[in-house]
Scaffold this motif. Sequence first.
Motif, PDB file in Angstrom:
ATOM      1  N   ILE A 146      -3.151   2.304  -3.757  1.00  0.00           N
ATOM      2  CA  ILE A 146      -2.796   3.714  -3.562  1.00  0.00           C
ATOM      3  C   ILE A 146      -3.786   4.363  -2.601  1.00  0.00           C
ATOM      4  N   VAL A 147      -3.261   5.015  -1.568  1.00  0.00           N
ATOM      5  CA  VAL A 147      -4.065   5.831  -0.658  1.00  0.00           C
ATOM      6  C   VAL A 147      -3.545   7.255  -0.718  1.00  0.00           C
ATOM      7  N   ALA A 148      -4.425   8.209  -1.009  1.00  0.00           N
ATOM      8  CA  ALA A 148      -4.058   9.627  -1.012  1.00  0.00           C
ATOM      9  C   ALA A 148      -4.628  10.260   0.258  1.00  0.00           C
ATOM     10  N   PHE A 149      -3.812  11.060   0.935  1.00  0.00           N
ATOM     11  CA  PHE A 149      -4.305  11.652   2.179  1.00  0.00           C
ATOM     12  C   PHE A 149      -3.865  13.100   2.305  1.00  0.00           C
ATOM     13  N   ALA A 150      -4.774  13.896   2.876  1.00  0.00           N
ATOM     14  CA  ALA A 150      -4.502  15.277   3.282  1.00  0.00           C
ATOM     15  C   ALA A 150      -5.273  15.477   4.583  1.00  0.00           C
ATOM     16  N   GLY A 151      -6.399  16.252   4.543  1.00  0.00           N
ATOM     17  CA  GLY A 151      -7.225  16.377   5.735  1.00  0.00           C
ATOM     18  C   GLY A 151      -8.000  15.104   6.022  1.00  0.00           C
ATOM     19  N   SER A 152      -8.160  14.263   5.015  1.00  0.00           N
ATOM     20  CA  SER A 152      -8.767  12.945   5.160  1.00  0.00           C
ATOM     21  C   SER A 152      -7.975  11.994   4.272  1.00  0.00           C
ATOM     22  N   ALA A 153      -8.343  10.744   4.307  1.00  0.00           N
ATOM     23  CA  ALA A 153      -7.642   9.758   3.488  1.00  0.00           C
ATOM     24  C   ALA A 153      -8.660   8.945   2.707  1.00  0.00           C
TER      25      ALA A 153
ATOM     26  N   ASN B 220      -2.384  -4.283 -12.191  1.00  0.00           N
ATOM     27  CA  ASN B 220      -2.446  -3.480 -13.412  1.00  0.00           C
ATOM     28  C   ASN B 220      -1.664  -2.187 -13.216  1.00  0.00           C
ATOM     29  N   ARG B 221      -0.471  -2.124 -13.786  1.00  0.00           N
ATOM     30  CA  ARG B 221       0.393  -0.953 -13.580  1.00  0.00           C
ATOM     31  C   ARG B 221      -0.181   0.318 -14.218  1.00  0.00           C
ATOM     32  N   GLU B 222      -0.906   0.176 -15.305  1.00  0.00           N
ATOM     33  CA  GLU B 222      -1.481   1.353 -15.959  1.00  0.00           C
ATOM     34  C   GLU B 222      -2.524   2.019 -15.067  1.00  0.00           C
ATOM     35  N   ASP B 223      -3.362   1.224 -14.398  1.00  0.00           N
ATOM     36  CA  ASP B 223      -4.355   1.790 -13.481  1.00  0.00           C
ATOM     37  C   ASP B 223      -3.682   2.517 -12.319  1.00  0.00           C
ATOM     38  N   LEU B 224      -2.570   1.968 -11.845  1.00  0.00           N
ATOM     39  CA  LEU B 224      -1.855   2.596 -10.729  1.00  0.00           C
ATOM     40  C   LEU B 224      -1.267   3.935 -11.150  1.00  0.00           C
TER      41      LEU B 224
ATOM     42  N   MET C  72       0.848  -1.187   0.000  1.00  0.00           N
ATOM     43  CA  MET C  72       0.000   0.000   0.000  1.00  0.00           C
ATOM     44  C   MET C  72       0.891   1.247   0.000  1.00  0.00           C
ATOM     45  N   LEU C  73       0.709   2.099  -1.007  1.00  0.00           N
ATOM     46  CA  LEU C  73       1.417   3.376  -1.065  1.00  0.00           C
ATOM     47  C   LEU C  73       0.489   4.460  -0.537  1.00  0.00           C
ATOM     48  N   ALA C  74       0.813   5.035   0.621  1.00  0.00           N
ATOM     49  CA  ALA C  74       0.040   6.128   1.199  1.00  0.00           C
ATOM     50  C   ALA C  74       0.801   7.425   0.941  1.00  0.00           C
ATOM     51  N   MET C  75       0.232   8.298   0.106  1.00  0.00           N
ATOM     52  CA  MET C  75       0.962   9.468  -0.356  1.00  0.00           C
ATOM     53  C   MET C  75       0.263  10.759   0.060  1.00  0.00           C
ATOM     54  N   ASP C  76       1.050  11.664   0.591  1.00  0.00           N
ATOM     55  CA  ASP C  76       0.579  12.963   1.063  1.00  0.00           C
ATOM     56  C   ASP C  76       0.222  13.848  -0.128  1.00  0.00           C
TER      57      ASP C  76
END
Length: 346
Positions: free
Chosen positions: A130-137, A146-150, A89-93
């Motif tokens: 992929i998890v994107a997070f700022a004020g929430s996640a 599937n690398r293209e979807d990522l 899991m990639l959690a990215m700010d």
Amino acid sequence: MQFLWPQFLWLLLALPLLVGLYLLLLRRKKKLAVRYASLAFVKEAMGRGQQVRRHVPPLLFLLAMTALVLAASRPVAVVTLPSNQQTIMLAMDVSGSMRATDVQPNRLVAAQNAAKAFIGELPRHVKVGIVAFAGSAQVAQLPTTNREDLVTAIDRFQLQRATATGNAIVISLATLFPDQGIDLENMQSGRERPRGQSLDNEKKGKKEFTPVAPGSYPSAAIIMLTDGQRTTGVDPIEAAKMAADRGVRVYTVGIGTVDGETIGFEGWSMRVRLDEETLKQIANKTSAEYFYAGTAQDLRKVYEALSSKLTVEKKETEISALFAMAAACLALLSAGLSLVWFNRIL
């Protein structure tokens, strides 16, 4: 190197007896050669090189017996093997401070490029989420091969306000363990939990889990990249404990200014500071590592290091088969040379 059955090592004491028996046979042959002049003449004609060569097959056979005894003792050693890691899991700010240009061209683009390169180097069987997070996640992409979807999910990042590092870990865990009772409702709504209540809500009919040793879960890992400190959401140390209880390692990557910096954009400004101490605590609590990336090149190197750590691993493994194979090869070589040189086996 250790041995599971060390009692078999006593058999090594029999090897000197074999050497003594071999020397005894040589002495008897030497006496026989002296007694019969014709045999002495043949030995003289063979030359020194031929005499030395006659000892090679017995020596190889002795080495084969040694390897066989070691194999029977079941040796165990730490070796590097392909990892069983199946999901990362990639959690990215994606907080507003990621637009800062101290990392060229800016922090967000550098992080996106490094993440895409990292994904491209992983074995094809490894799933990535992929998890994107700022004020929430939120989950930007469920785990997939599937690398293209990522890549598409990473390119869709939109900057937002605030930083909720703890939420990123909890959302990642909920994605990895959908059947466990992780209380996402209270976390996402921001309601305060009663004192002593955990995010692990096991009273809603969810599948219970038994805490395990930190870092002991081999099938998944979390990589969290951030450039700021938590301003909202779940306490990241509490979230790290949840990961540790499930054996999931959380590798943390810090990017940006440790001492703090004021960043301005379109008439507004914000003070950002990288909370290295918390990121180190998260990594230590989950038996993982913390990495600092001050430049885009550093960030690429961090992801390269993480790729090698997550695709191979060092672990204690029994290597009896290697010694058994060595014993078989030495025995065959000994017999083969004896047949070629002397038309007999030993």
